[in-house]
Design an enzyme around this catalytic site. Structure first.
Site, PDB file in Angstrom:
ATOM      1  N   HIS A 182      -2.537   6.591   3.707  1.00  0.00           N
ATOM      2  CA  HIS A 182      -1.094   6.819   3.787  1.00  0.00           C
ATOM      3  C   HIS A 182      -0.749   8.119   3.063  1.00  0.00           C
ATOM      4  O   HIS A 182      -1.360   8.453   2.039  1.00  0.00           O
ATOM      5  CB  HIS A 182      -0.326   5.677   3.094  1.00  0.00           C
TER       6      HIS A 182
ATOM      7  N   CYS B 196       0.820  -1.224   0.000  1.00  0.00           N
ATOM      8  CA  CYS B 196       0.000   0.000   0.000  1.00  0.00           C
ATOM      9  C   CYS B 196       0.850   1.269   0.000  1.00  0.00           C
ATOM     10  O   CYS B 196       0.427   2.298  -0.538  1.00  0.00           O
ATOM     11  CB  CYS B 196      -0.970   0.007   1.174  1.00  0.00           C
TER      12      CYS B 196
HETATM   13  C1  2RA Z   1       1.502  -1.163   6.390  1.00  0.00           C
HETATM   14  N1  2RA Z   1       2.170  -1.323   4.093  1.00  0.00           N
HETATM   15  O1  2RA Z   1       1.107  -0.003   6.187  1.00  0.00           O
HETATM   16  C2  2RA Z   1       1.778  -2.050   5.249  1.00  0.00           C
HETATM   17  C3  2RA Z   1       0.614  -2.941   5.018  1.00  0.00           C
HETATM   18  N2  2RA Z   1       0.895  -3.897   4.013  1.00  0.00           N
HETATM   19  O2  2RA Z   1       1.674  -1.639   7.481  1.00  0.00           O
END
Ligand code: 2RA
Length: 351
Positions: free
Chosen positions: A258, A129
């Site tokens: 994110h 992600c």
């Molecule tokens: C996280 N990218 O944000 C990882 C999840 N696959 O923890």
């Protein structure tokens, strides 16, 4: 004919968003089968407005399935993805297990859709992600200006660590709320939480009232696995084996979405106006870049939506051909379920 779809990991954080996405996009599917661990088998969940009974993961659940989307831990994918593929399903796998396998394409539909057709193992991987959060934007800029270097700092939401990650931040915030003396003495947040919450956080430090410079598992040289994934996956998706990438991944007290601060150097000269033109033309990117009027993306303002949001585009003063920018993307949607669904739709169009 309409292909049959199986969702493996249907009850997890991504599985929940996956059911929502499958229910709200153009319906190209025959049967949609829900599969999870034996613990969740028998649960009734809604997908496409219908109740579906969750089946336990077993070889037979792949009978009659054309496309299977897996969102399960790495070790579960390592065991079960090959079983599904051998039984004839085309697998779209979200785990880290197969992403760097040269016989497994790593696909972001806006960037390298053609790669989805070369799948000798019957497996297509979908990226981490964190990588995905910037790929639509960086892919569009790369296509015109030739990306050479990326220096990235991530601000990662807790739901990246699944349902347990979100639960932990809610619990920590609740445990600390109301005490206005907290956050002013070294270690006081940690101590307050130790008194109130079980010692089972998925994070190595308090995440409420804090930022944690660690995401993933420990790798040689002191790297966190997320930082190396960002490097290796960006190279593979963009098709630039020599792309220079360095990243620092940080967990922040955000539930979902994110963010990434990106410092990107290009082969060709690029201005802010050039970048705006490219990003505005990219169908899945939304430009929110008017800082004089307080316009830039923040996780709280974009969570739950599909696009990749870009703002704070600046020409780096001391670095030629280089931009600095800020990207936000919902880690459960484009970062996970949506990208997998889009790959599945690419493959479904072959049927
Ligand atoms: C996280 N990218 O944000 C990882 C999840 N696959 O923890």
């Amino acid at each position: 004919s309409r292909p049959n779809l199986a969702l493996i990991g249907a009850t997890g954080a991504v599985g929940t968003v996956m059911r929502d996405i499958v229910s709200s996009r153009d319906d190209v599917w025959g049967e949609v089968r829900l599969v999870a661990s034996p613990r969740s088998a028998g649960k009734v969940l809604r997908v496409r407005g219908e109740d579906v009974v969750v089946r336990a993961l077993a070889p037979e659940v792949f009978d009659g399935i054309d496309i299977a989307i897996f969102d399960v831990p790495d070790e579960v994918s390592a065991e079960w993805v090959p079983i599904a593929a051998e039984r004839g399903a085309i697998v779209i796998d979200k785990s880290g297990t197969f992403r760097m396998d040269p016989d497994v394409p790593l696909v972001v539909p806006e960037v390298n859709p053609h790669d989805a057709r070369q799948r000798p193992r019957n497996i297509i991987s979908t990226p981490n992600c964190t990588t995905l959060s910037m790929m639509a934007a960086m892919g569009a800029l790369h296509a015109e200006y030739g990306l050479q270097e990326l220096v990235v700092a991530s601000y990662q939401a807790v739901s990246g660590a699944g349902v347990a990650g979100s639960a932990r931040l809610y619990d920590e915030v609740e445990a600390l709320a109301g005490d206005r003396s907290i956050g002013q003495a070294a270690g006081d947040v940690r101590k307050a939480l130790a008194n109130k919450l079980p010692d089972d956080s998925p994070f190595p430090a308090p995440v409420a009232f804090n930022v944690v410079p660690w995401a993933g598992s420990y790798k040689d040289g002191g790297w966190a696995s997320e930082e190396l994934k960002l490097r290796n996956e960006s190279r593979k998706i963009l098709g630039i084996p020599g792309l220079k990438v360095s990243a620092t991944c940080v967990r922040v007290p955000v539930i979902t979405t994110h963010s990434l601060a990106v410092h990107a150097r290009f082969e060709r000269e690029i201005t802010v106006a050039d970048a705006h033109r490219v990003l505005e033309a990219a169908p899945t990117v939304v430009l929110m870049d008017d800082p004089a009027n307080g316009v830039f993306p923040t996780p709280a303002d974009v969570v739950g939506t599909d696009p990749t949001y870009v703002g704070r585009v600046r020409q780096a003063v001391d670095f030629p051909n280089t931009l600095d920018l800020f990207v936000c993307g919902d880690n459960l949607r484009k970062g996970a379920a949506l990208n997998a669904a889009e790959i599945a739709e690419l493959v479904a169009a072959e049927f």
